[in-house]
Motif scaffolding. Structure first.
Motif, PDB file in Angstrom:
ATOM      1  N   SER A  83       0.834  -1.208   0.000  1.00 39.73           N
ATOM      2  CA  SER A  83       0.000   0.000   0.000  1.00 39.73           C
ATOM      3  C   SER A  83       0.863   1.249   0.000  1.00 39.73           C
ATOM      4  N   ILE A  84       2.003   1.202   0.707  1.00 40.90           N
ATOM      5  CA  ILE A  84       2.929   2.336   0.702  1.00 40.90           C
ATOM      6  C   ILE A  84       3.537   2.506  -0.682  1.00 40.90           C
ATOM      7  N   LEU A  85       3.917   1.402  -1.283  1.00 45.42           N
ATOM      8  CA  LEU A  85       4.492   1.463  -2.619  1.00 45.42           C
ATOM      9  C   LEU A  85       3.513   2.065  -3.620  1.00 45.42           C
ATOM     10  N   LEU A  86       2.263   1.657  -3.528  1.00 46.06           N
ATOM     11  CA  LEU A  86       1.247   2.152  -4.456  1.00 46.06           C
ATOM     12  C   LEU A  86       1.058   3.659  -4.335  1.00 46.06           C
ATOM     13  N   ASP A  87       1.286   4.181  -3.144  1.00 42.23           N
ATOM     14  CA  ASP A  87       1.057   5.603  -2.905  1.00 42.23           C
ATOM     15  C   ASP A  87       2.285   6.463  -3.184  1.00 42.23           C
ATOM     16  N   THR A  88       3.459   5.855  -3.221  1.00 40.98           N
ATOM     17  CA  THR A  88       4.679   6.662  -3.287  1.00 40.98           C
ATOM     18  C   THR A  88       5.535   6.419  -4.516  1.00 40.98           C
ATOM     19  N   ARG A  89       5.349   5.329  -5.217  1.00 40.21           N
ATOM     20  CA  ARG A  89       6.232   4.998  -6.334  1.00 40.21           C
ATOM     21  C   ARG A  89       5.569   5.296  -7.671  1.00 40.21           C
ATOM     22  N   ASP A  90       6.380   5.539  -8.675  1.00 39.61           N
ATOM     23  CA  ASP A  90       5.893   5.739 -10.030  1.00 39.61           C
ATOM     24  C   ASP A  90       5.227   4.463 -10.526  1.00 39.61           C
ATOM     25  N   PRO A  91       4.033   4.550 -11.112  1.00 38.77           N
ATOM     26  CA  PRO A  91       3.306   3.338 -11.530  1.00 38.77           C
ATOM     27  C   PRO A  91       4.105   2.433 -12.467  1.00 38.77           C
ATOM     28  N   LEU A  92       4.776   3.013 -13.457  1.00 38.06           N
ATOM     29  CA  LEU A  92       5.546   2.202 -14.387  1.00 38.06           C
ATOM     30  C   LEU A  92       6.664   1.465 -13.661  1.00 38.06           C
ATOM     31  N   GLU A  93       7.318   2.158 -12.742  1.00 37.17           N
ATOM     32  CA  GLU A  93       8.368   1.536 -11.945  1.00 37.17           C
ATOM     33  C   GLU A  93       7.808   0.379 -11.125  1.00 37.17           C
ATOM     34  N   LEU A  94       6.610   0.576 -10.589  1.00 39.25           N
ATOM     35  CA  LEU A  94       5.970  -0.464  -9.793  1.00 39.25           C
ATOM     36  C   LEU A  94       5.627  -1.692 -10.640  1.00 39.25           C
ATOM     37  N   PHE A  95       5.082  -1.463 -11.816  1.00 44.18           N
ATOM     38  CA  PHE A  95       4.759  -2.583 -12.704  1.00 44.18           C
ATOM     39  C   PHE A  95       6.021  -3.383 -13.033  1.00 44.18           C
ATOM     40  N   GLN A  96       7.092  -2.673 -13.350  1.00 42.76           N
ATOM     41  CA  GLN A  96       8.341  -3.352 -13.679  1.00 42.76           C
ATOM     42  C   GLN A  96       8.868  -4.128 -12.481  1.00 42.76           C
ATOM     43  N   HIS A  97       8.795  -3.496 -11.312  1.00 45.37           N
ATOM     44  CA  HIS A  97       9.259  -4.154 -10.087  1.00 45.37           C
ATOM     45  C   HIS A  97       8.461  -5.419  -9.809  1.00 45.37           C
ATOM     46  N   ALA A  98       7.143  -5.321  -9.873  1.00 47.88           N
ATOM     47  CA  ALA A  98       6.283  -6.461  -9.559  1.00 47.88           C
ATOM     48  C   ALA A  98       6.499  -7.596 -10.548  1.00 47.88           C
TER      49      ALA A  98
END
Length: 266
Positions: A83-98
């Motif tokens: 939930s913290i990641l979703l609120d603080t990280r760039d969406p594209l970065e998050l998709f790549q990370h996941a």
């Protein structure tokens, strides 16, 4: 008192900490045994020899870590960090990370939160203009992608010939993908050693032994073993055919991991 998490906690780092804790427990480290006694419900007030002798798993170490940070379970800790990641990280970065972490649950949550990305689930985003599904590494991630509308038979759009999921996936994942509807073409049949399917395809169309697949390779380039290679040669495959991209023969392709087949061809 629970330990505070960093302002931007890293789930991979927490996983590493849990693995380190498990390793320390197995080595009998007194500090690790103390942490299990204080934070694992199965070991409260247990003597040190009992804790050290108990068979513990990574899930146990993750539970200890979660409770040290004030969460009832690893799942609760993971949900909080995500939930913290979703609120603080760039969406594209998050998709790549996941995706690269093969974190199917986080990837699914991201698809729910960002429907515009979900609508582009078949877009070429990876190397060689490949859609995400061609790089799936687990059943869980494959299920998430399919639920989002991914085409299980999509291929990369490489100029010399595209690759699909069945042309790269580990055999276990490939078998599951076939259950989910992936079509076994002649190259996948050769790569996976699916002889019944290979015989059927060649009987239906003998020219299939010359078909060009990813990188412009022929089925013989993909041959899993000597049985597959011998069958293809017996049905007219060109033993020295060169792929389009690298201009290499089947034997040259096999030198790294299929030396027995390369030796057979030579």
């Amino acid at each position: 008192m629970s330990k505070p998490l960093p302002a931007r906690p890293d789930l991979e780092q927490l996983r590493k900490q849990a693995k380190d804790l498990l390793k320390s427990h197995k080595s009998g480290n007194p500090e690790a045994l103390r942490r299990f006694r204080e934070s694992h419900p199965d070991f409260h007030a247990a003597p040190e020899p009992t804790i050290q002798a108990a068979p513990v798993s990574l899930a146990d170490a993750q539970l200890v870590l979660a409770r040290e940070h004030g969460f009832a379970s690893w799942a609760k800790l993971k949900e909080h960090v995500e939930s913290i990641l979703l609120d603080t990280r760039d969406p594209l970065e998050l998709f790549q990370h996941a995706f690269h972490a093969d974190d199917a649950s986080l990837f699914a949550r991201l698809l729910e939160r960002y429907p515009a990305v979900r609508a582009q689930i078949n877009a070429p985003i990876g190397p060689f203009d490949s859609p995400a599904i061609t790089h799936a590494r687990s059943r869980e991630m494959l299920d998430v992608l399919l639920a989002a509308g991914a085409d299980i038979n999509a291929r990369s759009r490489w100029w010399a010939g595209g690759f699909g999921l069945l042309h790269n996936a580990p055999p276990e994942l490939a078998a599951y993908a076939i259950e989910r509807g992936a079509v076994v073409d002649v190259h996948a049949a050769a790569r996976l050693g699916l002889m019944d399917r290979l015989r059927h395809l060649v009987a239906a169309d003998p020219k299939q032994v010359h078909a060009r697949g990813g990188d412009g390779q022929t089925p013989l380039h993909f041959a899993k073993d000597i049985e597959v290679a011998a069958f293809l040669l017996d049905h007219g495959a060109d033993i020295d055919a060169r792929d389009v991209d690298h201009e290499s023969t089947p034997a040259q392709w096999m030198l790294g991991e299929r030396q027995d087949v390369a030796r057979f061809l030579v």
